[in-house]
Design a protein around this motif. Structure first.
Motif, PDB file in Angstrom:
ATOM      1  N   GLY A 122       0.835  -1.186   0.000  1.00 31.31           N
ATOM      2  CA  GLY A 122       0.000   0.000   0.000  1.00 31.31           C
ATOM      3  C   GLY A 122       0.873   1.240   0.000  1.00 31.31           C
ATOM      4  N   TRP A 123       0.833   1.967   1.104  1.00 31.44           N
ATOM      5  CA  TRP A 123       1.592   3.209   1.220  1.00 31.44           C
ATOM      6  C   TRP A 123       3.105   3.026   1.040  1.00 31.44           C
ATOM      7  CZ3 TRP A 123       2.080   8.185   0.963  1.00 31.44           C
ATOM      8  CH2 TRP A 123       3.107   8.838   1.652  1.00 31.44           C
ATOM      9  N   PRO A 124       3.760   2.042   1.680  1.00 34.66           N
ATOM     10  CA  PRO A 124       5.220   1.918   1.500  1.00 34.66           C
ATOM     11  C   PRO A 124       5.634   1.736   0.038  1.00 34.66           C
ATOM     12  CG  PRO A 124       4.511   0.619   3.378  1.00 34.66           C
ATOM     13  CD  PRO A 124       3.257   1.058   2.671  1.00 34.66           C
ATOM     14  N   TYR A 125       4.863   0.954  -0.715  1.00 39.29           N
ATOM     15  CA  TYR A 125       5.158   0.728  -2.135  1.00 39.29           C
ATOM     16  C   TYR A 125       5.005   2.020  -2.930  1.00 39.29           C
ATOM     17  CZ  TYR A 125       4.451  -1.141  -6.887  1.00 39.29           C
ATOM     18  OH  TYR A 125       4.518  -1.406  -8.241  1.00 39.29           O
ATOM     19  N   ALA A 126       3.931   2.780  -2.682  1.00 37.87           N
ATOM     20  CA  ALA A 126       3.721   4.039  -3.392  1.00 37.87           C
ATOM     21  C   ALA A 126       4.828   5.038  -3.081  1.00 37.87           C
ATOM     22  CB  ALA A 126       2.358   4.618  -3.018  1.00 37.87           C
ATOM     23  N   LEU A 127       5.246   5.085  -1.817  1.00 32.07           N
ATOM     24  CA  LEU A 127       6.318   5.998  -1.415  1.00 32.07           C
ATOM     25  C   LEU A 127       7.623   5.641  -2.111  1.00 32.07           C
ATOM     26  CD1 LEU A 127       6.641   8.357   0.691  1.00 32.07           C
ATOM     27  CD2 LEU A 127       7.546   6.636   2.253  1.00 32.07           C
ATOM     28  N   PHE A 128       7.901   4.351  -2.192  1.00 29.61           N
ATOM     29  CA  PHE A 128       9.118   3.897  -2.867  1.00 29.61           C
ATOM     30  C   PHE A 128       9.097   4.261  -4.348  1.00 29.61           C
ATOM     31  CE2 PHE A 128      10.848   0.463  -5.564  1.00 29.61           C
ATOM     32  CZ  PHE A 128      12.196   0.666  -5.340  1.00 29.61           C
ATOM     33  N   LEU A 129       7.971   4.049  -5.025  1.00 35.45           N
ATOM     34  CA  LEU A 129       7.889   4.383  -6.458  1.00 35.45           C
ATOM     35  C   LEU A 129       8.129   5.873  -6.679  1.00 35.45           C
ATOM     36  CD1 LEU A 129       4.834   2.279  -7.700  1.00 35.45           C
ATOM     37  CD2 LEU A 129       7.262   1.837  -8.106  1.00 35.45           C
ATOM     38  N   MET A 130       7.554   6.708  -5.813  1.00 40.34           N
ATOM     39  CA  MET A 130       7.779   8.142  -5.946  1.00 40.34           C
ATOM     40  C   MET A 130       9.253   8.476  -5.831  1.00 40.34           C
ATOM     41  SD  MET A 130       8.634  11.060  -4.095  1.00 40.34           S
ATOM     42  CE  MET A 130       8.234  10.738  -2.380  1.00 40.34           C
ATOM     43  N   ALA A 131       9.910   7.944  -4.797  1.00 45.96           N
ATOM     44  CA  ALA A 131      11.322   8.254  -4.580  1.00 45.96           C
ATOM     45  C   ALA A 131      12.197   7.719  -5.707  1.00 45.96           C
ATOM     46  CB  ALA A 131      11.769   7.678  -3.239  1.00 45.96           C
ATOM     47  N   LEU A 132      11.875   6.528  -6.202  1.00 42.36           N
ATOM     48  CA  LEU A 132      12.661   5.929  -7.289  1.00 42.36           C
ATOM     49  C   LEU A 132      12.575   6.761  -8.560  1.00 42.36           C
ATOM     50  CD1 LEU A 132      14.312   3.584  -8.476  1.00 42.36           C
ATOM     51  CD2 LEU A 132      12.121   2.467  -9.012  1.00 42.36           C
ATOM     52  N   TRP A 133      11.366   7.083  -8.996  1.00 43.63           N
ATOM     53  CA  TRP A 133      11.217   7.832 -10.244  1.00 43.63           C
ATOM     54  C   TRP A 133      11.702   9.271 -10.089  1.00 43.63           C
ATOM     55  CZ3 TRP A 133      11.405   5.670 -14.553  1.00 43.63           C
ATOM     56  CH2 TRP A 133      10.788   4.436 -14.792  1.00 43.63           C
ATOM     57  N   ALA A 134      11.612   9.826  -8.905  1.00 45.26           N
ATOM     58  CA  ALA A 134      12.155  11.158  -8.684  1.00 45.26           C
ATOM     59  C   ALA A 134      13.674  11.147  -8.859  1.00 45.26           C
ATOM     60  CB  ALA A 134      11.776  11.662  -7.292  1.00 45.26           C
ATOM     61  N   ARG A 135      14.328  10.154  -8.275  1.00 48.51           N
ATOM     62  CA  ARG A 135      15.787  10.051  -8.440  1.00 48.51           C
ATOM     63  C   ARG A 135      16.154   9.868  -9.911  1.00 48.51           C
ATOM     64  NH1 ARG A 135      20.633   7.954  -6.188  1.00 48.51           N
ATOM     65  NH2 ARG A 135      20.022   8.875  -4.212  1.00 48.51           N
ATOM     66  N   LEU A 136      15.474   8.970 -10.597  1.00 50.87           N
ATOM     67  CA  LEU A 136      15.787   8.702 -11.999  1.00 50.87           C
ATOM     68  C   LEU A 136      15.471   9.893 -12.903  1.00 50.87           C
ATOM     69  CD1 LEU A 136      14.508   5.019 -12.308  1.00 50.87           C
ATOM     70  CD2 LEU A 136      16.883   5.802 -12.113  1.00 50.87           C
ATOM     71  N   SER A 137      14.546  10.738 -12.466  1.00 50.18           N
ATOM     72  CA  SER A 137      14.154  11.894 -13.273  1.00 50.18           C
ATOM     73  C   SER A 137      14.882  13.169 -12.862  1.00 50.18           C
ATOM     74  CB  SER A 137      12.635  12.129 -13.151  1.00 50.18           C
ATOM     75  OG  SER A 137      11.914  10.987 -13.542  1.00 50.18           O
ATOM     76  N   GLY A 138      15.754  13.089 -11.862  1.00 52.54           N
ATOM     77  CA  GLY A 138      16.482  14.263 -11.409  1.00 52.54           C
ATOM     78  C   GLY A 138      15.643  15.225 -10.598  1.00 52.54           C
ATOM     79  N   VAL A 139      14.583  14.738  -9.977  1.00 53.10           N
ATOM     80  CA  VAL A 139      13.715  15.576  -9.153  1.00 53.10           C
ATOM     81  C   VAL A 139      14.164  15.472  -7.695  1.00 53.10           C
ATOM     82  CG1 VAL A 139      11.336  15.944  -8.366  1.00 53.10           C
ATOM     83  CG2 VAL A 139      11.781  15.241 -10.730  1.00 53.10           C
ATOM     84  N   ARG A 140      14.371  16.589  -7.060  1.00 52.63           N
ATOM     85  CA  ARG A 140      14.803  16.576  -5.665  1.00 52.63           C
ATOM     86  C   ARG A 140      13.666  16.135  -4.748  1.00 52.63           C
ATOM     87  NH1 ARG A 140      18.038  22.395  -5.450  1.00 52.63           N
ATOM     88  NH2 ARG A 140      19.555  21.877  -7.066  1.00 52.63           N
ATOM     89  N   THR A 141      13.993  15.371  -3.730  1.00 50.66           N
ATOM     90  CA  THR A 141      12.986  14.910  -2.765  1.00 50.66           C
ATOM     91  C   THR A 141      13.456  15.214  -1.353  1.00 50.66           C
ATOM     92  OG1 THR A 141      13.967  12.696  -2.780  1.00 50.66           O
ATOM     93  CG2 THR A 141      12.061  13.072  -4.213  1.00 50.66           C
ATOM     94  N   ALA A 142      12.518  15.644  -0.525  1.00 49.33           N
ATOM     95  CA  ALA A 142      12.829  15.969   0.869  1.00 49.33           C
ATOM     96  C   ALA A 142      11.816  15.307   1.783  1.00 49.33           C
ATOM     97  CB  ALA A 142      12.817  17.482   1.078  1.00 49.33           C
ATOM     98  N   PHE A 143      12.308  14.507   2.718  1.00 47.82           N
ATOM     99  CA  PHE A 143      11.492  13.920   3.772  1.00 47.82           C
ATOM    100  C   PHE A 143      11.766  14.755   5.023  1.00 47.82           C
ATOM    101  CE2 PHE A 143      11.840  10.716   0.619  1.00 47.82           C
ATOM    102  CZ  PHE A 143      10.741   9.885   0.740  1.00 47.82           C
TER     103      PHE A 143
END
Length: 430
Positions: A122-143
């Motif tokens: 559920g949530w953990p999988y969705a969070l991981f996909l966001m972080a993965l594609w953000a890294r691959l797309s050069g999008v900065r992420t902040a937790f």
């Protein structure tokens, strides 16, 4: 990607718009930060309740998952098929969602916690996909100042650790949370620890008392924060038993308060909590029919600001939900915490109120009454300590925002997550 001279496009990501006012409070704090320090930013949300969030905040929002967007099928079978297909669809869809932004901020919340029931896909999988594609797309992420604990499920530990490693910036709301990620194999040596984001929110407007409230103003009022608690992922087999036991004890304590002459203001933090509110009302209507309408009040709150506004009208707070406790302490209200997670215990220790807490499983009403009486007798000395601590928390958050601005909006050469710095480096080269 935005043009070099274009305004930064910021998305907030999380379980937002679904009615949990603690999560909404974290969003409110980060929205205020971005709008105050970076007014040029174009703001959006990727969340669990996009329609409600757009209604409340007037900012564009999209659903986190394919299933949220397309909804259930017409039968149980087609719904299962849609949910299963959605997991595969999300793996592709998330790429196109995150590429619309320059940075994604996860504002507070217990995003790496399993203190309540949670499933890996559920949530953990969705969070991981966001972080993965953000890294691959050069999008900065902040937790930012998130909560964490070590899950018992191996799949959950892997998803949490992998997600954290992909971040550009990480900070935690307590040392326990930072250590939990370290135990899961993430290098957190350079990560910040800061207060819960709700401590950055402004003081609420003081409510004008109605004539009915004025007539009982002399009667001491207790803010009783309740929640529909059914345990964590490890407690699924006992969920109904846990809920029934907790609710019965809350009802018993509410009955004692009424018998002792107190007025009760019931407060909640999620739409599901109305189940316990209804149980308290039902019991008092049966056992104290002449007192229930004059001694018991409940007004649903849609935001943490509204909840704090309600709590300005109480003298002492006894609460279960973490952000009910946070809101009470921010207002310097003497508070007893019925804790369902370490986060509440740590916060009570920081506020020098460690003796006024109990675990939610194993709640002892007689002990709760003793704690309540002892706290009430010390209320005058407790309040100044709480005011000093909350002022310190607000100042710490203000300094932390300087770091966050440098990492996300500036050159990117500031503090960043040890395992996630290549995303920032990639952005600098664009």
């Amino acid at each position: 990607m935005s043009a070099p001279d274009g305004p930064p496009r910021v998305a907030f990501f999380g379980l937002l718009g679904s009615g949990n006012i603690g999560n909404q409070g974290s969003l409110d704090a980060m929205l205020a930060y971005v709008r105050d320090r970076h007014p040029e930013a174009v703001i959006s949300c990727i969340c669990s309740g996009p329609a409600e969030l757009e209604r409340q905040y007037r900012i564009p929002a999209v659903p986190i998952t394919w299933y949220q967007q397309h909804g259930p099928g017409r039968s149980r079978v087609t719904t299962i098929v849609r949910k299963s297909f959605g997991k595969f669809a999300d793996a592709v869809r998330m790429r196109f969602v995150v590429r619309q932004y320059d940075m994604i901020i996860v504002p507070g919340m217990g995003v790496f916690e399993t203190t309540l029931d949670l499933r890996p896909w559920g949530w953990p999988y969705a969070l991981f996909l966001m972080a993965l594609w953000a890294r691959l797309s050069g999008v900065r992420t902040a937790f930012v100042n998130v909560g964490a604990n070590v899950p018992s499920e191996r799949s959950m530990r892997w998803l949490f650790a992998a997600t954290a490693r992909l971040a550009t910036y990480r900070s935690f709301r307590d040392e326990y949370s930072r250590n939990a990620l370290r135990v899961m194999g993430v290098d957190t040596a350079h990560d910040d620890v800061g207060p819960d984001l709700a401590f950055a929110l402004p003081e609420p407007r003081r409510s004008v008392q109605s004539s009915a409230e004025s007539s009982v103003a002399a009667r001491r009022t207790v803010g009783l924060g309740v929640m529909t608690y059914r345990g964590s992922s490890a407690d699924r087999a006992r969920a109904d038993e846990i809920y029934t036991t907790y609710t019965a004890k809350i009802v018993e304590f509410a009955r004692w308060l009424v018998d002792e002459g107190y007025r009760i203001r019931l407060v909640t933090g999620d739409p599901s909590d109305t189940e316990v509110v209804e149980a308290v009302y039902a019991d008092l209507r049966q056992t104290r029919p002449n007192l229930v309408e004059v001694r018991l009040v409940h007004e649903p709150a849609d935001t943490l600001e509204e909840l704090m506004d309600q709590l300005t009208q109480v003298d002492v707070v006894v609460a279960s939900r973490y952000h009910n406790v946070v809101a009470a302490l921010k207002l310097a209200k003497p508070t007893v915490s019925i804790s369902y997670g370490v986060k509440s215990d740590l916060l009570m220790e920081q506020m020098q109120l460690a003796e006024f807490r109990q675990p939610i499983q194993g709640l002892d009403v007689d002990r709760l009454i003793d704690q309540f009486r002892a706290l009430e007798s010390r209320a005058v000395s407790v309040a100044p300590v709480l005011r000093d601590r909350t002022a310190e928390f607000a100042a710490a958050l203000d300094k932390q925002y300087d770091v966050l601005s440098e990492v996300l909006f500036g050159s990117g050469r500031g503090h960043r997550a040890a395992d996630g710095n290549s995303a920032t480096a990639d952005r600098q080269g664009e």
